[in-house]
Design an enzyme around this catalytic site. Structure first.
Site, PDB file in Angstrom:
ATOM      1  N   PRO A 135       0.833  -1.204   0.000  1.00  0.00           N
ATOM      2  CA  PRO A 135       0.000   0.000   0.000  1.00  0.00           C
ATOM      3  C   PRO A 135       0.876   1.266   0.000  1.00  0.00           C
ATOM      4  CG  PRO A 135      -0.545  -1.432   1.873  1.00  0.00           C
ATOM      5  CD  PRO A 135       0.684  -1.981   1.244  1.00  0.00           C
ATOM      6  N   VAL A 136       0.401   2.273  -0.698  1.00  0.00           N
ATOM      7  CA  VAL A 136       1.189   3.504  -0.866  1.00  0.00           C
ATOM      8  C   VAL A 136       0.974   4.451   0.314  1.00  0.00           C
ATOM      9  CG1 VAL A 136       1.391   5.547  -2.360  1.00  0.00           C
ATOM     10  CG2 VAL A 136       1.085   3.292  -3.373  1.00  0.00           C
ATOM     11  N   GLY A 137       2.019   5.155   0.727  1.00  0.00           N
ATOM     12  CA  GLY A 137       1.897   6.214   1.736  1.00  0.00           C
ATOM     13  C   GLY A 137       1.642   5.699   3.141  1.00  0.00           C
ATOM     14  N   GLY A 153       4.219   4.248   5.095  1.00  0.00           N
ATOM     15  CA  GLY A 153       5.496   4.037   5.793  1.00  0.00           C
ATOM     16  C   GLY A 153       6.077   2.661   5.524  1.00  0.00           C
ATOM     17  N   SER A 171       7.015   1.948  -0.081  1.00  0.00           N
ATOM     18  CA  SER A 171       6.533   1.624  -1.430  1.00  0.00           C
ATOM     19  C   SER A 171       7.295   2.389  -2.513  1.00  0.00           C
ATOM     20  CB  SER A 171       5.031   1.876  -1.551  1.00  0.00           C
ATOM     21  OG  SER A 171       4.767   3.244  -1.432  1.00  0.00           O
ATOM     22  N   SER A 172       7.649   3.657  -2.262  1.00  0.00           N
ATOM     23  CA  SER A 172       8.323   4.424  -3.324  1.00  0.00           C
ATOM     24  C   SER A 172       9.742   3.894  -3.558  1.00  0.00           C
ATOM     25  CB  SER A 172       8.325   5.928  -3.014  1.00  0.00           C
ATOM     26  OG  SER A 172       8.991   6.179  -1.804  1.00  0.00           O
ATOM     27  N   ALA A 173      10.458   3.581  -2.476  1.00  0.00           N
ATOM     28  CA  ALA A 173      11.820   3.044  -2.643  1.00  0.00           C
ATOM     29  C   ALA A 173      11.772   1.660  -3.285  1.00  0.00           C
ATOM     30  CB  ALA A 173      12.526   2.974  -1.288  1.00  0.00           C
ATOM     31  N   ALA A 174      10.760   0.854  -2.912  1.00  0.00           N
ATOM     32  CA  ALA A 174      10.647  -0.493  -3.486  1.00  0.00           C
ATOM     33  C   ALA A 174      10.314  -0.414  -4.980  1.00  0.00           C
ATOM     34  CB  ALA A 174       9.580  -1.291  -2.738  1.00  0.00           C
ATOM     35  N   ASP A 193      15.111   3.886   3.781  1.00  0.00           N
ATOM     36  CA  ASP A 193      14.117   3.161   2.986  1.00  0.00           C
ATOM     37  C   ASP A 193      14.791   2.388   1.857  1.00  0.00           C
ATOM     38  OD1 ASP A 193      12.293   4.356   4.607  1.00  0.00           O
ATOM     39  OD2 ASP A 193      10.969   5.035   3.003  1.00  0.00           O
TER      40      ASP A 193
HETATM   41  O1  PMV Z   1       9.149   6.606   4.252  1.00  0.00           O
HETATM   42  P1  PMV Z   1       8.719   6.389   5.663  1.00  0.00           P
HETATM   43  O2  PMV Z   1       7.378   6.929   5.999  1.00  0.00           O
HETATM   44  O3  PMV Z   1       8.955   4.979   6.123  1.00  0.00           O
HETATM   45  O4  PMV Z   1       9.709   7.274   6.585  1.00  0.00           O
HETATM   46  C1  PMV Z   1      11.060   7.101   6.571  1.00  0.00           C
HETATM   47  C2  PMV Z   1      11.624   7.325   7.903  1.00  0.00           C
HETATM   48  C3  PMV Z   1      11.881   8.760   8.346  1.00  0.00           C
HETATM   49  O5  PMV Z   1      12.882   8.627   9.321  1.00  0.00           O
HETATM   50  C4  PMV Z   1      10.637   9.358   8.983  1.00  0.00           C
HETATM   51  C5  PMV Z   1      12.344   9.673   7.223  1.00  0.00           C
HETATM   52  C6  PMV Z   1      13.721   9.353   6.675  1.00  0.00           C
HETATM   53  O6  PMV Z   1      14.096   9.976   5.657  1.00  0.00           O
HETATM   54  O7  PMV Z   1      14.449   8.544   7.270  1.00  0.00           O
END
Ligand code: PMV
Length: 320
Positions: free
Chosen positions: A99-101, A103, A106-109, A150
């Site tokens: 699921p997007v957004g 934590g 999803s964007s890095a994957a 991420d």
């Molecule tokens: O992308 P998220 O929502 O898993 O957040 C990454 C973790 C943070 O520490 C909040 C941001 C970061 O750049 O490390």
């Protein structure tokens, strides 16, 4: 061009969960992330003309991709350039369980699966440095100035201890931990949450620095708990970390409610995971049956979706 024997390739990446240390990792402190076996697959197929893209977020030509996904265009262009191939003749189809957004990375994957797919398609070997460089382009667009945890964790099959100034080191888990993940269904905004912490740090530097130091201590203790297989100790550290994240004002009532419910259901500990202000919680259970019990309780309440898995078997054994 003969498309009868069309060339095809895939790239795969998994999701991630931050176990402890989100937000402080932005301030060069350590954090621990673990692989979460939800998958994203990028399938590349030979075609005519411009690069086209299909996914549940966008279908169309690469050069008309919507602004929030522009980093992906940059990442794909650069990957083709590094493979010394013209930017044409490929259709990219993305399917994802992540699921997007929320934590869950999803964007890095997505960027990781795409880069792996492109290199596989052109039969090029991909170094970790190149992967991070390319995924970093997409991540900078999506998050502003991400810590990098991420992209390191979606590319690692082992839990990692990550610190921006040092990099990632794998952690070998001696005993399986049973993990429950519950989605609030609310999209979080990592950029906004990171900026919020920055703002309160400017207003109350001493207080926020003290919280950051306390979380750093939690992370180092969590590392020991993982290495020694101390699930109970790790659970307490998760809950402590959640309290500190509340003090940093990145939690919200729904996340707090799910954390409380998990603990009432006997979880060894629970906390929000990722940027916060929406997204998911993570809880530790005693064993598989207990994990499913906690997940059911959360689903009967406000959780939109729940998953249970063991970080050793790498498979999701319950989803609802
Ligand atoms: O992308 P998220 O929502 O898993 O957040 C990454 C973790 C943070 O520490 C909040 C941001 C970061 O750049 O490390």
């Amino acid at each position: 061009m003969n498309l009868l024997n069309r060339q095809e390739a895939i790239g795969v990446a998994h999701s991630k969960l931050i176990l402890v240390g989100e937000h402080v990792v932005v301030y060069d402190k350590p954090a621990i992330a673990i692989p979460f076996p939800l998958k994203i697959v990028a399938k590349l197929k030979e075609t005519y003309g411009q690069i086209t893209f299909s996914s549940n977020l966008y279908n169309g030509k690469l050069d008309t991709i919507p602004l929030p996904m522009k980093g992906l265009e940059e990442c794909i262009q650069k990957a083709f350039e590094l493979c010394q191939k013209p930017l044409e003749g490929v259709h990219i189809e993305v399917t994802s369980d992540i699921p997007v957004g929320r934590g869950l990375g999803s964007s890095a994957a997505l960027a990781t699966a795409l880069v792996r797919g492109i290199y596989n398609y052109f039969h090029k070997s991909l170094s970790l440095e190149e992967l991070y460089q390319l995924v970093g382009l997409a991540e900078t667009h999506a998050h502003g100035k991400p810590s990098g945890i991420d992209m390191m964790s979606v590319a690692s099959d082992l839990p990692i201890l990550y610190q921006r100034t040092i990099g990632a080191s794998p952690l070998i888990v001696s005993k399986p931990f049973h993990v429950v993940v519950a989605d609030t269904g609310k999209i979080g905004d990592t950029k906004k949450a990171v900026n919020h912490v920055k703002e309160i740090k400017l207003r109350r530097p001493q207080l926020v620095e003290a919280i950051i130091d306390e979380i750093e201590k939690i992370v180092m203790e969590a590392k020991e708990a993982i290495l020694t297989g101390d699930a109970k100790g790790l659970g307490c550290l998760l809950t402590k970390n959640h309290e500190k994240l509340k003090e940093l004002e990145v939690s919200d009532p729904l996340l707090d409610r799910l954390v409380e419910l998990a603990i009432r259901a006997g979880a060894l500990g629970a906390k929000l995971t990722g940027g916060g202000k929406g997204g998911c919680i993570i809880a530790l259970a005693r064993d598989k049956e207990h994990a499913i019990h906690i997940a059911r309780k959360l689903k009967q309440d406000e959780a939109k979706m729940v998953w249970c898995f063991s970080n050793i078997s790498e498979e999701i054994y319950f989803v609802d």
